[in-house]
Scaffold this motif. Structure first.
Motif, PDB file in Angstrom:
ATOM      1  N   LEU A 168       0.864  -1.361  -0.142  1.00  0.00           N
ATOM      2  CA  LEU A 168      -0.051  -0.093  -0.101  1.00  0.00           C
ATOM      3  C   LEU A 168       0.870   1.286  -0.050  1.00  0.00           C
ATOM      4  O   LEU A 168       0.503   2.445  -0.553  1.00  0.00           O
ATOM      5  N   SER A 169       1.879   1.231   0.648  1.00  0.00           N
ATOM      6  CA  SER A 169       2.868   2.605   0.853  1.00  0.00           C
ATOM      7  C   SER A 169       3.038   3.288  -0.578  1.00  0.00           C
ATOM      8  O   SER A 169       3.116   4.297  -0.638  1.00  0.00           O
ATOM      9  N   PRO A 170       3.471   2.395  -1.434  1.00  0.00           N
ATOM     10  CA  PRO A 170       3.856   2.973  -2.776  1.00  0.00           C
ATOM     11  C   PRO A 170       2.510   3.871  -3.592  1.00  0.00           C
ATOM     12  O   PRO A 170       2.767   4.612  -4.272  1.00  0.00           O
ATOM     13  N   LYS A 171       1.365   3.395  -2.971  1.00  0.00           N
ATOM     14  CA  LYS A 171       0.065   3.884  -3.585  1.00  0.00           C
ATOM     15  C   LYS A 171      -0.325   5.158  -2.894  1.00  0.00           C
ATOM     16  O   LYS A 171      -1.401   5.948  -3.381  1.00  0.00           O
ATOM     17  N   MET A 172       0.226   5.263  -1.378  1.00  0.00           N
ATOM     18  CA  MET A 172      -0.388   6.290  -0.608  1.00  0.00           C
ATOM     19  C   MET A 172       0.746   7.260  -0.023  1.00  0.00           C
ATOM     20  O   MET A 172       1.976   6.963  -0.148  1.00  0.00           O
ATOM     21  N   ASN A 173       0.264   8.382   0.637  1.00  0.00           N
ATOM     22  CA  ASN A 173       1.264   9.219   1.569  1.00  0.00           C
ATOM     23  C   ASN A 173       1.816   8.090   2.605  1.00  0.00           C
ATOM     24  O   ASN A 173       0.786   7.744   3.594  1.00  0.00           O
ATOM     25  N   GLU A 174       3.167   8.296   2.876  1.00  0.00           N
ATOM     26  CA  GLU A 174       3.461   7.351   4.058  1.00  0.00           C
ATOM     27  C   GLU A 174       2.896   7.687   5.255  1.00  0.00           C
ATOM     28  O   GLU A 174       2.915   6.938   6.474  1.00  0.00           O
ATOM     29  N   ASP A 175       2.817   9.118   5.483  1.00  0.00           N
ATOM     30  CA  ASP A 175       2.475   9.589   6.927  1.00  0.00           C
ATOM     31  C   ASP A 175       0.980   9.287   6.877  1.00  0.00           C
ATOM     32  O   ASP A 175       0.750   8.933   8.218  1.00  0.00           O
ATOM     33  N   ASP A 176       0.208   9.225   6.111  1.00  0.00           N
ATOM     34  CA  ASP A 176      -1.345   8.978   6.227  1.00  0.00           C
ATOM     35  C   ASP A 176      -1.224   7.397   6.608  1.00  0.00           C
ATOM     36  O   ASP A 176      -2.101   6.942   7.350  1.00  0.00           O
ATOM     37  N   PHE A 177      -0.533   6.572   5.916  1.00  0.00           N
ATOM     38  CA  PHE A 177      -0.495   5.060   6.249  1.00  0.00           C
ATOM     39  C   PHE A 177      -0.158   5.062   7.456  1.00  0.00           C
ATOM     40  O   PHE A 177      -1.045   4.059   8.392  1.00  0.00           O
ATOM     41  N   TRP A 178       0.906   5.554   8.291  1.00  0.00           N
ATOM     42  CA  TRP A 178       1.234   5.290   9.635  1.00  0.00           C
ATOM     43  C   TRP A 178       0.161   5.988  10.641  1.00  0.00           C
ATOM     44  O   TRP A 178      -0.238   5.599  11.638  1.00  0.00           O
ATOM     45  N   LYS A 179      -0.050   7.077  10.194  1.00  0.00           N
ATOM     46  CA  LYS A 179      -1.160   7.843  11.063  1.00  0.00           C
ATOM     47  C   LYS A 179      -2.425   7.257  11.309  1.00  0.00           C
ATOM     48  O   LYS A 179      -2.918   7.000  12.376  1.00  0.00           O
ATOM     49  N   ASN A 180      -2.992   6.854  10.276  1.00  0.00           N
ATOM     50  CA  ASN A 180      -4.181   6.184  10.187  1.00  0.00           C
ATOM     51  C   ASN A 180      -4.085   4.600  11.184  1.00  0.00           C
ATOM     52  O   ASN A 180      -5.107   4.078  12.047  1.00  0.00           O
ATOM     53  N   TYR A 181      -2.968   3.916  11.027  1.00  0.00           N
ATOM     54  CA  TYR A 181      -2.711   2.796  11.750  1.00  0.00           C
ATOM     55  C   TYR A 181      -2.454   2.958  13.270  1.00  0.00           C
ATOM     56  O   TYR A 181      -3.182   2.442  14.208  1.00  0.00           O
ATOM     57  N   PHE A 182      -1.481   4.020  13.519  1.00  0.00           N
ATOM     58  CA  PHE A 182      -1.473   4.577  15.050  1.00  0.00           C
ATOM     59  C   PHE A 182      -2.622   5.148  15.736  1.00  0.00           C
ATOM     60  O   PHE A 182      -2.664   4.953  16.925  1.00  0.00           O
ATOM     61  N   HIS A 183      -3.418   5.771  14.794  1.00  0.00           N
ATOM     62  CA  HIS A 183      -4.577   6.385  15.439  1.00  0.00           C
ATOM     63  C   HIS A 183      -5.440   5.219  15.978  1.00  0.00           C
ATOM     64  O   HIS A 183      -6.042   5.422  16.984  1.00  0.00           O
ATOM     65  N   ARG A 184      -5.716   4.227  14.992  1.00  0.00           N
ATOM     66  CA  ARG A 184      -6.474   2.963  15.466  1.00  0.00           C
ATOM     67  C   ARG A 184      -5.957   2.289  16.650  1.00  0.00           C
ATOM     68  O   ARG A 184      -6.645   1.987  17.683  1.00  0.00           O
ATOM     69  N   CYS A 185      -4.560   2.268  16.795  1.00  0.00           N
ATOM     70  CA  CYS A 185      -3.951   1.670  17.959  1.00  0.00           C
ATOM     71  C   CYS A 185      -4.347   2.558  19.220  1.00  0.00           C
ATOM     72  O   CYS A 185      -4.567   2.144  20.343  1.00  0.00           O
ATOM     73  N   ALA A 186      -4.174   3.953  19.205  1.00  0.00           N
ATOM     74  CA  ALA A 186      -4.612   4.864  20.506  1.00  0.00           C
ATOM     75  C   ALA A 186      -5.963   4.443  20.694  1.00  0.00           C
ATOM     76  O   ALA A 186      -6.216   4.406  21.846  1.00  0.00           O
ATOM     77  N   LEU A 187      -7.068   4.477  19.725  1.00  0.00           N
ATOM     78  CA  LEU A 187      -8.161   4.344  20.032  1.00  0.00           C
ATOM     79  C   LEU A 187      -8.524   2.892  20.845  1.00  0.00           C
ATOM     80  O   LEU A 187      -9.323   2.710  21.664  1.00  0.00           O
ATOM     81  N   LEU A 188      -7.889   1.758  20.376  1.00  0.00           N
ATOM     82  CA  LEU A 188      -7.850   0.455  20.945  1.00  0.00           C
ATOM     83  C   LEU A 188      -7.273   0.485  22.516  1.00  0.00           C
ATOM     84  O   LEU A 188      -7.874   0.018  23.485  1.00  0.00           O
ATOM     85  N   ARG A 189      -6.163   1.397  22.670  1.00  0.00           N
ATOM     86  CA  ARG A 189      -5.692   1.502  23.956  1.00  0.00           C
ATOM     87  C   ARG A 189      -6.784   2.276  24.924  1.00  0.00           C
ATOM     88  O   ARG A 189      -6.890   2.053  26.094  1.00  0.00           O
ATOM     89  N   ALA A 190      -7.450   3.298  24.301  1.00  0.00           N
ATOM     90  CA  ALA A 190      -8.414   4.059  25.138  1.00  0.00           C
ATOM     91  C   ALA A 190      -9.645   3.134  25.420  1.00  0.00           C
ATOM     92  O   ALA A 190     -10.008   3.182  26.572  1.00  0.00           O
ATOM     93  N   GLU A 191      -9.855   2.276  24.577  1.00  0.00           N
ATOM     94  CA  GLU A 191     -11.160   1.389  24.694  1.00  0.00           C
ATOM     95  C   GLU A 191     -10.829   0.385  25.760  1.00  0.00           C
ATOM     96  O   GLU A 191     -11.774   0.100  26.646  1.00  0.00           O
ATOM     97  N   MET A 192      -9.536   0.210  26.048  1.00  0.00           N
ATOM     98  CA  MET A 192      -9.208  -0.819  26.988  1.00  0.00           C
ATOM     99  C   MET A 192      -8.614  -0.183  28.346  1.00  0.00           C
ATOM    100  O   MET A 192      -8.055  -0.946  28.774  1.00  0.00           O
ATOM    101  N   ASP A 193      -8.980   0.913  28.304  1.00  0.00           N
ATOM    102  CA  ASP A 193      -8.565   1.839  29.405  1.00  0.00           C
ATOM    103  C   ASP A 193      -6.880   1.629  29.924  1.00  0.00           C
ATOM    104  O   ASP A 193      -6.638   1.507  31.095  1.00  0.00           O
ATOM    105  N   VAL A 194      -6.055   1.630  28.919  1.00  0.00           N
ATOM    106  CA  VAL A 194      -4.730   1.913  29.012  1.00  0.00           C
ATOM    107  C   VAL A 194      -4.005   2.895  28.381  1.00  0.00           C
ATOM    108  O   VAL A 194      -2.624   2.838  28.366  1.00  0.00           O
ATOM    109  N   GLY A 195      -4.949   3.806  27.730  1.00  0.00           N
ATOM    110  CA  GLY A 195      -4.460   4.928  27.305  1.00  0.00           C
ATOM    111  C   GLY A 195      -5.579   6.022  27.325  1.00  0.00           C
ATOM    112  O   GLY A 195      -6.659   5.804  27.726  1.00  0.00           O
ATOM    113  N   PRO A 196      -5.287   7.421  27.185  1.00  0.00           N
ATOM    114  CA  PRO A 196      -6.105   8.318  27.296  1.00  0.00           C
ATOM    115  C   PRO A 196      -7.029   8.320  26.002  1.00  0.00           C
ATOM    116  O   PRO A 196      -6.941   7.825  24.964  1.00  0.00           O
ATOM    117  N   ALA A 197      -8.289   8.923  26.637  1.00  0.00           N
ATOM    118  CA  ALA A 197      -9.389   8.831  25.351  1.00  0.00           C
ATOM    119  C   ALA A 197      -9.189  10.012  24.421  1.00  0.00           C
ATOM    120  O   ALA A 197      -8.661  11.148  24.753  1.00  0.00           O
TER     121      ALA A 197
END
Length: 221
Positions: A168-197
Motif C-alpha cells: 500500500l505505501s507506494p500508492k499513498m502518502n507514507e505519513d497517512d499510512f502510519w497515522k491511520n494505523y497508530f490512530h486506531r492503535c490509540a483508540l484501542l488502548r483508550a477502549e481497553m483503559d490503558v491509554g487516554p481517550a
C-alpha cells in the motif's frame, strides 16, 4: 622521448606523490638528496639493481607518508560529518517517542495485554486500517519521524503489517499510512483503559469526512 625514471630528478619524481597533500619540505629535501646521491653512485658503479632498489624504497616511503596524510584527512572529514549530523538533529529537535509497542502496557494493566495485542495485530488484516481515518473522527496528533524506532520494530514482528506496507505505501502518502494505523492503535488502548481517550474532532473537515463516508456506504448498499 620517454625519460628513464632512474635518471629523473627528484623534482620530477616526488611532486605527483605530494600533490594535494601537505608535505614536509625540509624532511623531503633531505630524503630526496640522499636518494639522488645513492642512485647516482649506483649508476656510476654500474649497479643498476641497487639503483632500482633504492628508487623503489624511496617511493614506497613517500607513498606511506601520503597514505598517512590521506587517512588523517578522512578521519577529519568523518568527524565533520558527525558534527554536522548532530547539528541537524539539534536544529530539527526531533524526539523519538521510544520503541514501546502499541500493545505493551504497565505491569498493573498486564492482564489486558494479550487481548490488546490480538486487536492490534488484527488491524494488519484490513486495508482500511491504513487507507482511511477512523470514524467517528477524533483528534490525534502524530508525526511519523517520532515513531521510526517502533515502526521498524513492528515491521519485524508483524509479517502482515510488513506485507500491507509493501503493497500500500507506494500508492499513498507514507505519513497517512502510519497515522491511520497508530490512530486506531490509540483508540484501542483508550477502549481497553490503558491509554487516554481521544477528543472528538468537530471541525468542518471532519464533518465533511463523516458525510462523505455515509454517502459512500449508501451508494454501496
Amino acid at each position: 622521448r620517454v625519460k628513464n625514471s632512474l635518471y629523473a630528478s627528484p623534482e620530477e619524481v616526488l611532486p605527483p606523490l605530494c600533490r594535494g597533500v601537505p608535505c614536509q619540505p625540509s624532511t623531503t629535501a633531505s630524503t630526496m638528496a640522499s636518494w639522488f646521491n645513492a642512485v647516482s653512485q649506483s649508476l656510476k658503479d654500474g649497479d643498476y639493481a641497487a639503483a632500482l632498489e633504492t628508487t623503489k624504497g624511496t617511493l614506497q616511503n613517500a607513498a606511506q607518508k601520503v597514505t598517512t596524510a590521506v587517512d588523517e584527512n578522512i578521519k577529519k572529514a568523518a568527524a565533520d560529518v558527525d558534527s554536522t549530523s548532530e547539528e541537524i538533529r539539534a536544529k530539527n529537535n526531533i524526539k523519538q517517542k521510544g520503541d514501546t509497542l502499541p500493545w505493551e502496557v504497565s505491569e498493573e494493566k498486564s492482564i489486558v495485554q494479550d487481548d490488546l495485542m490480538e486487536k492490534v495485530l488484527a488491524l494488519s488484516l484490513d486495508d482500511e486500517s491504513f487507507t482511511t481515518a477512523p470514524m467517528p473522527p477524533t483528534l490525534f496528533d502524530f508525526r511519523v519521524d517520532e515513531h521510526v524506532a517502533v515502526i521498524m520494530k513492528l515491521l519485524q514482528l508483524d509479517p502482515n503489517l510488513a506485507a500491507r506496507h509493501a503493497r500500500l505505501s507506494p500508492k499513498m502518502n507514507e505519513d497517512d499510512f502510519w497515522k491511520n494505523y497508530f490512530h486506531r492503535c490509540a483508540l484501542l488502548r483508550a477502549e481497553m483503559d490503558v491509554g487516554p481517550a481521544l477528543p472528538r474532532d468537530t471541525s468542518a473537515a471532519a464533518a465533511e469526512a463523516v458525510a462523505g463516508g455515509a454517502a459512500g456506504r449508501g451508494a454501496a448498499g
